[in-house]
Design a protein around this motif. Structure first.
Motif, PDB file in Angstrom:
ATOM      1  N   GLU A 192       5.004   3.042  11.158  1.00 46.25           N
ATOM      2  CA  GLU A 192       4.034   4.109  10.906  1.00 46.25           C
ATOM      3  C   GLU A 192       4.020   5.139  12.044  1.00 46.25           C
TER       4      GLU A 192
ATOM      5  N   GLU B 151       0.537   5.284   1.126  1.00 43.62           N
ATOM      6  CA  GLU B 151      -0.239   6.335   1.759  1.00 43.62           C
ATOM      7  C   GLU B 151       0.610   7.592   1.793  1.00 43.62           C
TER       8      GLU B 151
ATOM      9  N   LYS C 288       0.847  -1.194   0.000  1.00 45.17           N
ATOM     10  CA  LYS C 288       0.000   0.000   0.000  1.00 45.17           C
ATOM     11  C   LYS C 288       0.880   1.239   0.000  1.00 45.17           C
TER      12      LYS C 288
END
Length: 598
Positions: free
Chosen positions: A227, A194, A192
């Motif tokens: 993250e 982001e 992914k």
């Protein structure tokens, strides 16, 4: 106007200087051992540029552990690293172990929590402390200087090892797993993007709920840790997390999975997450490294010696960094393999940060008896001695020395054990060899402190010769107790025997003297060993001579092929029908005195 221009010039020069003392790393090498050649290339056959005498100082520009690129005046060339005493020219006040193990530690460019990050590593690493800066320590990590809050660091003792070489050739990396075996599990992928943060995670589906839960938990931890750090410190910067895996079918009922995650922020050193798992497919449970050992909280000292012995070769080249004493923390990051237990050490964890994360293997032959695993691989390596089969005790006097490692190598290859009768005066210098011998199951015996003829000494001096040697061995090994004395020249009398009985020491003489100290001949020493080999024999050698090491390298495989078990003196005498009695002299074990029921 002149004063104004002068002021501008001073400000310009100040701006060009390092911000604080020590920000520029420089090294000085002092020539030792006589004359040393500077060569045009890093080769012993390269053209000699110039020669320098002992005491000459040169500037060290590079160091690969074998050759240093150096500069002296207007001349630049290469010198052999072993003949240079290298010193780092910047402050050093000690070492500090970072807290919050397995969490990300950010080293700031200045003593301010809002300052940009200069370097990243995992908590648990040891950093070099450069200076006290109020609420912060100024630290060095690899070749980066920065600041860490004091409450995140615990000062520790360690040896300062200046150098320039950071050889990451064999360091762990995610890329190295892309070609690693995937013997079990079906590969799955999650990816992914982001904003500026991207992740790509490849992991195995093991089709076992507990194993898959353990793998997913590890992946979620890696992702959340990366993250959280990214959002707190690096928003707007390019960053990524990549996870790869290796999987092994260890034996019929055990599989192992290694997950490596690499968190990379642009321009900074990457963080490597390491998660090894061992899976019992029969009972379908997953275990950490600590679960593999019988007593992970307080492991036998030999386990720690085994780890130190495995780590020692990594420190063979000059590096910048801390080497600490292993504690039980390393056990968590370990997994079962077909050859033994592989231990994974994060960068800066017992090793210099510059070496990166490393995997070291502890073979079953070293540690099988301490494992909590039911496996034929393990049980096959638990040492057993069959007293119905011939036994020989090889003994080595006067060491340890540089030759001892060669003897240990061949004994390890063929599963043999021996007794090393050390002089106490040599033990501290060769502490690593003594610890290795203990780690690999050999016996350390006393050969007195400095080879004095005991029968010529007073009772007090006899005791001193024996207790000093026992004390230094106990100190360097963390507790090993000597139980055997090899008296110099084989000289004993009733006084000496009584003192040995009081100190709980068995006295080991010999049946076969190879005379290796006299002949210095590998062929004659080899023939003496083979000719003298009989069940119950104690054979005298010395681990001081290259010729003896060569003879052992030839004799050991031949003895094993003939069916001899290579045992320590204590192992041999443990089968004596009357037991081994302290203060008693044993030159051999008569086969008629062997109690095969023991």
């Amino acid at each position: 106007m002149k004063r104004f221009i002068s002021l501008l010039l001073i400000l310009f020069l100040l701006s060009a200087m390092p911000l604080a003392l020590g920000e520029e790393i420089t090294y000085t090498g002092t020539v030792t051992g006589g004359t040393l050649n500077m060569r045009a290339e890093p080769s012993a056959s390269a053209k000699v540029v110039i020669s320098y005498k002992s005491g000459t100082e040169v500037e060290v520009l590079e160091n690969d552990g074998t050759w240093c690129k150096v500069k002296k005046g207007n001349k630049t060339g290469y010198m052999m690293a072993q003949y240079l005493k290298i010193e780092a020219n910047y402050p050093h006040i000690g070492w500090g172990k970072t807290k919050m193990r397995d969490s990300i530690l950010n080293i700031r460019k200045s003593a301010d929590e809002e300052s940009p990050v200069a370097y990243k590593c995992l908590g648990g690493a040891v950093l070099e402390l450069i200076a006290d800066a109020g609420d912060y320590y100024k630290v060095r990590a690899e070749n980066i200087f920065g600041y860490v809050k004091k409450d995140l660091i615990t000062p520790v003792e360690g040896e300062f090892m200046p150098g320039l070489s950071f050889d990451r050739k064999d360091a762990l990396s995610v890329s190295s797993l892309q070609s690693a075996p995937r013997e079990v599990g079906s590969p799955l992928n999650r990816s992914k993007t982001e904003g500026d943060f991207t992740y790509s995670i490849t992991y195995p589906d093991m089709d076992m709920p507990m194993a898959d839960d353990g793998i997913l938990y590890a992946i979620q931890w890696m992702l959340k840790t990366a993250e959280t750090d990214y959002e707190a410190n690096h928003v707007g910067e390019k960053a990524s997390l990549t996870v790869e895996y290796q999987s092994l079918q260890v034996d019929e009922h055990h599989q192992s999975v290694l997950l490596l995650g690499e968190y990379q922020v642009a321009g900074l050193s990457p963080i490597l997450f390491i998660r090894p798992l061992t899976i019992n497919t029969q009972e379908q449970w997953t275990c950490d490294g600590a679960d593999l050992f019988e007593n992970p909280v307080n492991p036998d000292a030999r386990l720690l010696f085994a780890l130190e012995s495995a780590v020692a070769p990594l420190m063979g080249t000059p590096t910048d960094g801390y080497t600490g004493k292993p504690d039980t923390g390393w056990i968590d990051k370990a997994m079962l393999t077909r050859n033994g237990i592989t231990v994974f050490l994060h960068a800066g964890y017992y090793l210099p940060l510059g070496l990166g994360a490393r995997a070291v293997e502890l073979k079953y032959s070293q540690i099988a008896e301490y494992l909590n695993i039911e496996s034929q691989l393990v049980s096959a390596h638990i040492r057993t001695i069959d007293p119905t089969k011939p036994m020989i005790a090889l003994t080595f006097d006067d060491g340890p020395s540089e030759q001892t490692d060669r003897i240990l190598n061949v004994l390890a290859q063929y599963g043999g054990k021996a007794t090393f009768c050390v002089q106490g005066i040599n033990v501290e210098k060769y502490a690593d060899i003594v610890k290795r011998a203990v780690a690999e199951g050999h016996e350390i015996a006393s050969h007195t402190w400095n080879h004095k003829k005991l029968t010529d000494l007073s009772d007090a001096n006899v005791r001193s010769q024996l207790t000093r040697t026992s004390d230094i061995v106990r100190e360097v090994t963390g507790g090993y107790e000597i139980r055997v004395l090899r008296p110099p020249y084989g000289s004993t009398n009733k006084r000496v025997r009584n003192i040995c009985a009081d100190l709980n020491l068995v006295i080991a003489h010999w049946q076969v003297d190879t005379l290796d100290w006299e002949t210095r001949s590998s062929s004659k020493t080899y023939r003496a060993i083979i000719k003298g080999a009989k069940n119950g024999t104690i054979i005298l050698c010395h681990d001081l001579y290259s010729s003896t090491a060569s003879a052992i390298e030839k004799a050991v495989p031949e003895l094993v092929a003939k069916g001899y078990q290579l045992v320590t003196v204590s192992e041999l005498l443990s089968f004596h029908k009357d037991g081994a009695q302290p203060g008693t002299v044993y030159a051999y074990l008569d086969p008629e005195n062997i109690d095969a029921s023991k």
